[in-house]
Structure formats: structure tokens, C-alpha cells
Scaffold this motif. Structure first.
Motif, PDB file in Angstrom:
ATOM      1  N   LEU A 189      -2.141 -14.614   5.103  1.00  0.00           N
ATOM      2  CA  LEU A 189      -1.170 -13.754   3.973  1.00  0.00           C
ATOM      3  C   LEU A 189       0.439 -14.280   4.236  1.00  0.00           C
ATOM      4  O   LEU A 189       0.990 -13.876   3.213  1.00  0.00           O
ATOM      5  CB  LEU A 189      -1.461 -12.498   4.321  1.00  0.00           C
ATOM      6  N   SER A 190       0.551 -15.033   5.302  1.00  0.00           N
ATOM      7  CA  SER A 190       2.169 -15.172   5.475  1.00  0.00           C
ATOM      8  C   SER A 190       2.328 -16.421   4.294  1.00  0.00           C
ATOM      9  O   SER A 190       3.676 -16.504   3.774  1.00  0.00           O
ATOM     10  CB  SER A 190       2.356 -16.207   6.670  1.00  0.00           C
ATOM     11  N   PHE A 234      -1.432 -14.220  14.795  1.00  0.00           N
ATOM     12  CA  PHE A 234      -1.130 -12.706  14.785  1.00  0.00           C
ATOM     13  C   PHE A 234       0.014 -12.423  15.653  1.00  0.00           C
ATOM     14  O   PHE A 234       0.999 -11.833  15.481  1.00  0.00           O
ATOM     15  CB  PHE A 234      -2.383 -11.966  15.176  1.00  0.00           C
ATOM     16  N   MET A 235       0.014 -13.228  16.837  1.00  0.00           N
ATOM     17  CA  MET A 235       1.070 -12.962  17.874  1.00  0.00           C
ATOM     18  C   MET A 235       2.393 -13.638  17.462  1.00  0.00           C
ATOM     19  O   MET A 235       3.285 -12.757  17.571  1.00  0.00           O
ATOM     20  CB  MET A 235       0.515 -13.324  19.314  1.00  0.00           C
ATOM     21  N   GLU A 236       2.095 -14.687  16.827  1.00  0.00           N
ATOM     22  CA  GLU A 236       3.415 -15.419  16.384  1.00  0.00           C
ATOM     23  C   GLU A 236       4.261 -14.441  15.358  1.00  0.00           C
ATOM     24  O   GLU A 236       5.298 -14.343  15.303  1.00  0.00           O
ATOM     25  CB  GLU A 236       3.008 -16.743  16.084  1.00  0.00           C
ATOM     26  N   GLN A 237       3.415 -13.885  14.324  1.00  0.00           N
ATOM     27  CA  GLN A 237       3.962 -13.103  13.385  1.00  0.00           C
ATOM     28  C   GLN A 237       4.636 -11.755  13.810  1.00  0.00           C
ATOM     29  O   GLN A 237       5.710 -11.550  13.459  1.00  0.00           O
ATOM     30  CB  GLN A 237       2.881 -12.816  12.080  1.00  0.00           C
ATOM     31  N   LEU A 238       3.840 -11.310  14.766  1.00  0.00           N
ATOM     32  CA  LEU A 238       4.609 -10.187  15.426  1.00  0.00           C
ATOM     33  C   LEU A 238       5.922 -10.628  15.957  1.00  0.00           C
ATOM     34  O   LEU A 238       7.014  -9.850  16.075  1.00  0.00           O
ATOM     35  CB  LEU A 238       3.630  -9.660  16.467  1.00  0.00           C
ATOM     36  N   ARG A 239       6.290 -11.790  16.516  1.00  0.00           N
ATOM     37  CA  ARG A 239       7.194 -12.165  17.333  1.00  0.00           C
ATOM     38  C   ARG A 239       8.446 -12.566  16.339  1.00  0.00           C
ATOM     39  O   ARG A 239       9.720 -12.204  16.404  1.00  0.00           O
ATOM     40  CB  ARG A 239       7.188 -13.190  18.171  1.00  0.00           C
ATOM     41  N   ARG A 240       7.854 -13.085  14.793  1.00  0.00           N
ATOM     42  CA  ARG A 240       8.814 -13.114  13.845  1.00  0.00           C
ATOM     43  C   ARG A 240       8.967 -12.299  12.789  1.00  0.00           C
ATOM     44  O   ARG A 240       8.933 -12.485  11.689  1.00  0.00           O
ATOM     45  CB  ARG A 240       8.121 -14.565  13.224  1.00  0.00           C
ATOM     46  N   ASN A 241       9.012 -10.886  13.298  1.00  0.00           N
ATOM     47  CA  ASN A 241       8.898  -9.945  12.510  1.00  0.00           C
ATOM     48  C   ASN A 241      10.221  -9.627  11.747  1.00  0.00           C
ATOM     49  O   ASN A 241      11.318  -9.915  12.224  1.00  0.00           O
ATOM     50  CB  ASN A 241       8.423  -8.528  13.285  1.00  0.00           C
ATOM     51  N   PRO A 242       9.962  -9.292  10.427  1.00  0.00           N
ATOM     52  CA  PRO A 242      11.241  -9.262   9.662  1.00  0.00           C
ATOM     53  C   PRO A 242      12.305  -8.172  10.051  1.00  0.00           C
ATOM     54  O   PRO A 242      13.320  -7.884   9.360  1.00  0.00           O
ATOM     55  CB  PRO A 242      10.690  -8.747   8.275  1.00  0.00           C
ATOM     56  N   SER A 243      11.853  -7.087  10.812  1.00  0.00           N
ATOM     57  CA  SER A 243      12.674  -6.133  11.492  1.00  0.00           C
ATOM     58  C   SER A 243      13.542  -6.827  12.465  1.00  0.00           C
ATOM     59  O   SER A 243      14.528  -5.983  13.161  1.00  0.00           O
ATOM     60  CB  SER A 243      12.029  -4.997  11.789  1.00  0.00           C
ATOM     61  N   ASP A 244      13.299  -7.899  13.082  1.00  0.00           N
ATOM     62  CA  ASP A 244      14.060  -8.453  14.316  1.00  0.00           C
ATOM     63  C   ASP A 244      13.866  -7.748  15.456  1.00  0.00           C
ATOM     64  O   ASP A 244      14.874  -7.477  16.030  1.00  0.00           O
ATOM     65  CB  ASP A 244      15.463  -8.885  13.622  1.00  0.00           C
ATOM     66  N   ASN A 271       3.882 -10.301   6.030  1.00  0.00           N
ATOM     67  CA  ASN A 271       3.802  -9.964   7.558  1.00  0.00           C
ATOM     68  C   ASN A 271       2.823  -8.904   7.837  1.00  0.00           C
ATOM     69  O   ASN A 271       3.400  -7.640   8.187  1.00  0.00           O
ATOM     70  CB  ASN A 271       5.250 -10.097   8.365  1.00  0.00           C
ATOM     71  N   ALA A 272       1.316  -8.955   7.512  1.00  0.00           N
ATOM     72  CA  ALA A 272       0.640  -7.953   7.751  1.00  0.00           C
ATOM     73  C   ALA A 272       0.547  -7.456   9.272  1.00  0.00           C
ATOM     74  O   ALA A 272       0.466  -5.801   9.344  1.00  0.00           O
ATOM     75  CB  ALA A 272      -0.725  -8.234   7.277  1.00  0.00           C
ATOM     76  N   PRO A 273       0.443  -8.255  10.182  1.00  0.00           N
ATOM     77  CA  PRO A 273       0.550  -7.813  11.592  1.00  0.00           C
ATOM     78  C   PRO A 273       1.561  -6.807  11.996  1.00  0.00           C
ATOM     79  O   PRO A 273       1.498  -5.819  12.565  1.00  0.00           O
ATOM     80  CB  PRO A 273       0.473  -9.150  12.555  1.00  0.00           C
ATOM     81  N   TRP A 274       2.884  -7.148  11.360  1.00  0.00           N
ATOM     82  CA  TRP A 274       4.169  -6.300  11.794  1.00  0.00           C
ATOM     83  C   TRP A 274       3.792  -5.112  10.989  1.00  0.00           C
ATOM     84  O   TRP A 274       4.225  -3.812  11.569  1.00  0.00           O
ATOM     85  CB  TRP A 274       5.303  -6.928  11.573  1.00  0.00           C
ATOM     86  N   ALA A 275       3.586  -5.039   9.785  1.00  0.00           N
ATOM     87  CA  ALA A 275       3.480  -3.742   9.072  1.00  0.00           C
ATOM     88  C   ALA A 275       2.506  -2.849   9.467  1.00  0.00           C
ATOM     89  O   ALA A 275       2.753  -1.622   9.696  1.00  0.00           O
ATOM     90  CB  ALA A 275       3.125  -4.097   7.523  1.00  0.00           C
TER      91      ALA A 275
END
Length: 374
Positions: free
Chosen positions: A297-298, A19-29, A303-307
Motif C-alpha cells: 500500500l506504500s 512492515f518494520m521499515e515502514q514503522l521506522r519511516r513513519n510520517p510523524s517522524d 503507511n498502514a502499519p504506522w496508522a
């Protein structure tokens, strides 16, 4: 330039390193810094965070809310993802908002409904979602009667705590006497009825269990993202059938999940599980938190955590449609770094905290679930 987002995960599952890694790799940069707290100094979540604290043990829910408000103020938390003491925390949403922190969690009413599985089954049945037959039992005699009724109908009986998560306390009843067959291989979920009845008759306090038929696979776990306007932004089912995992957008599973999320105020991330009772899906459980397997879901390009963080910040991502459904996969364990050895925390009245620490170089390894295609 958009400002950094500071996210806090309190005492949570090891799988949330993803979850944390996905937040860091968010598509909004967008720059994201993650704060984590836990009662176990060897939690890989602490090592994966940018800053970390050990949580004080023995706090009441009310005292934990005060601790959490202090963490948010001192750490400049923008979004708090609470797992431990979620019910107490969401009851103080306005106080967190006044401190500048958005809660990534449902309404207090939703948490209250789904804390207790019997209450949850009654509630969702009232809006037309199918549930399995179930009995709430507190004594040996009640358990024996429920098991007899299920077995007479041709079902295997199982039981689980009326309140709980993660499959803790789930057991399947068998009438076969204990033998070497039961002692071979790895421990399983089966437990002898006579031993359970004996334990209940000798326990000092009554239990609070739900007894129901053992439901069949597939198990479908629907990850849902819902806005504070009660509209679902994302719903994707993750299927489980033995070792094989996959994804589905079949409305047999998604439609009742949306009905539950929108009807009961399951704002932000929730996880709604179904299994088969005969030839139809029925509700198994509702989790008012992000699932440990949400990161899977990745594999569908989501990227559900970032959304969810965007939604908590008031930056509505709109409807999130997976661009594709990933191939079937399985889950394996892999090494994760830990912090250097730390003294375990004692229970005492004064709070003991670690100073904030940067993510260290890998020094030790712990197991966390990863996904591999089949």
C-alpha cells in the motif's frame, strides 16, 4: 518531544521486514524501536529488528502468554503485534494493558469466529456477505461425494484445511491419472483424486477439510484498519490476476470487507480476501492479522502499519484515504541480511534465549518479496 515507541512482532512472516521499515519511516517522524522474536534463527525479521530473541519451542498457548507478558515487561513494549498464539494472547488483553502494552489485534470473539473457515463462512453469510458453496469433510467417502457434486455442476473441486493460513494445504482435485505430464516443470497444486482417497482411507485420524469449487481470478485482498469503536479507518483492495498486481477502491470488494470488519470486531489490521464465483465476488478468507503484502500500500502513498500503531496507542489517525492508486506492479525476490550463524534451539523445559542484539552489518542473504512496477 514525543517519546520513543517500542513495537514487538512475534513469530511472523519474512515479508514483515517491510512492515518494520515502514514503522521506522513513519510520517510523524517518531522514533520507533522494534523487537522481534522467532523460532528460526535465520529469520530475516530477527536481523531487521533493533533487538531480537529466539523463542522457546514447545510452549503451550497458556505458557506462551506468560512468556509474552514477560517479554513485554522486560523489553518495555508499547505495542505488541501478535501472530503466533493470537487467540490465547488477545484473551489476556487486560493483563497486557496492565503491563503497559497495547495489543494490535482484534477482539477474542473475532479471532474465534475466523480461526475456523466453516464457522467464518456461516457467520458472514448470516450478515449478507456471499460465500461459495462448501462442504466440510472428514473421511474419504465425504470427500468423494462432495467432489462428485461439484463436478456435476461443472466446477473444479479443491480443498483446504478448515483451519490454516497462507494457502498451506490447498490442493485442486484432478481425475487425470498420474503421468509424466504431472512430473514436468515445477510442482503444482493439482492432486489425483484416487491418491487422496487412498491416503484418507489409510490415515489413522480423520482430516478436517473444506471442499469447494475452485474460484476464479481476480483475487482481491482488502487491507482494513478498524478502530476499537468498530469504525473502519482504512480499506484498500489489492488485486491479483496472475503475475499482475494492482489496487482498487471498487465498492464491490470494499463494502463487504467493511461489513465484516465492523460487524465482527476485527479491530486494528485485518485482511479480507475475495474471488469470483461465476460473475460475482464471494468471500475467500479472513485473516485477523496484517497481511504479508500490506507494505504494498506504500505504492498508494499509505503507511498502514504506522496508522495502526497510532490507533493502538490511542492516537486516532482518523480516516486514511490513499492520495492516489499506484500503478500495476509485480512481486520479485531480493536479498535480505541475516544474523551471524546461531545454534538452533532445542526443545526443553527451561527457556533458552538469545541476548538482545543490535541490527548487524549484512553478513548473509535471504529472499524476501519486493515490488516492482510492470
Amino acid at each position: 518531544m514525543l517519546s520513543r515507541v517500542r513495537v514487538w512482532l512475534n513469530r511472523t512472516y519474512a515479508e514483515n521486514v517491510f512492515f518494520m521499515e515502514q514503522l521506522r519511516r513513519n510520517p510523524s517522524d517518531r522514533a520507533v524501536e522494534i523487537h522481534a522474536t522467532h523460532g528460526d534463527p535465520d529469520s530475516p525479521v530477527l536481523a531487521a529488528a533493533d533487538t531480537a530473541d529466539l523463542e522457546p519451542e514447545g510452549l503451550s498457548p497458556a505458557a506462551y502468554v506468560e512468556y509474552a507478558l514477560d517479554q513485554c515487561a522486560r523489553r518495555g513494549i508499547d505495542v505488541f503485534v501478535p501472530r503466533l498464539h493470537q487467540a490465547a494472547i488477545v484473551a489476556h488483553r487486560a493483563e497486557f494493558a496492565a503491563a503497559g502494552t497495547a495489543l494490535l489485534a482484534p477482539t477474542p470473539e473475532a479471532v474465534a469466529v475466523f480461526e475456523d473457515k466453516a464457522t467464518a463462512y456461516e457467520a458472514v453469510r448470516s450478515v449478507g456477505v456471499p460465500v461459495p458453496p462448501w462442504w466440510r469433510v472428514h473421511t474419504a467417502d465425504e470427500l468423494a461425494a462432495a467432489v462428485a457434486e461439484l463436478e456435476a455442476a461443472g466446477h473444479k473441486a479443491c480443498f483446504k484445511p478448515a483451519a490454516g493460513a497462507g494457502g498451506v494445504g490447498f490442493r485442486v482435485i484432478t481425475r487425470a491419472p498420474l503421468s509424466l505430464t504431472h512430473l514436468a516443470g515445477f510442482p503444482g497444486p493439482y492432486v489425483q483424486l484416487d491418491l487422496v482417497l487412498q491416503a484418507l482411507r489409510h490415515c489413522e485420524e480423520p482430516v478436517d477439510w473444506l471442499v469447494m469449487p475452485r474460484l476464479e481470478q481476480p483475487e482481491v485482498s482488502v487491507d482494513v484498519l478498524t478502530g476499537p469503536d468498530n469504525r473502519v479507518r482504512l480499506a484498500v483492495g489489492r488485486t491479483k490476476n496472475g503475475r499482475r498486481r494492482g489496487f482498487t477502491l471498487d465498492e464491490r470488494w470494499l463494502a463487504p470487507a467493511r461489513l465484516i470488519a465492523e460487524g465482527f470486531g476485527l479491530h486494528h489490521l485485518s485482511n479480507i480476501q475475495f474471488r469470483m464465483y461465476g460473475d460475482r465476488p464471494v468471500l475467500l478468507d479472513v485473516n485477523t492479522r496484517p497481511a504479508g503484502g500490506l507494505h504494498q500500500l506504500s505504492l498508494c502513498g499509505v503507511n498502514a502499519p504506522w496508522a495502526a500503531v497510532q490507533l493502538a496507542l490511542g492516537e486516532d489517525p482518523g480516516v486514511v484515504e490513499p492520495p492516489f492508486l499506484g500503478q500495476d506492479y509485480t512481486v520479485v525476490a531480493g536479498p535480505r541480511p541475516l544474523l551471524p550463524a546461531l545454534p538452533r534451539q532445542r526443545t526443553q523445559e527451561t527457556e533458552i534465549q538469545l541476548p538482545a542484539v543490535p541490527v548487524p552489518l549484512p553478513v548473509q542473504a535471504a529472499s524476501a518479496a519486493q515490488v516492482l512496477p510492470l
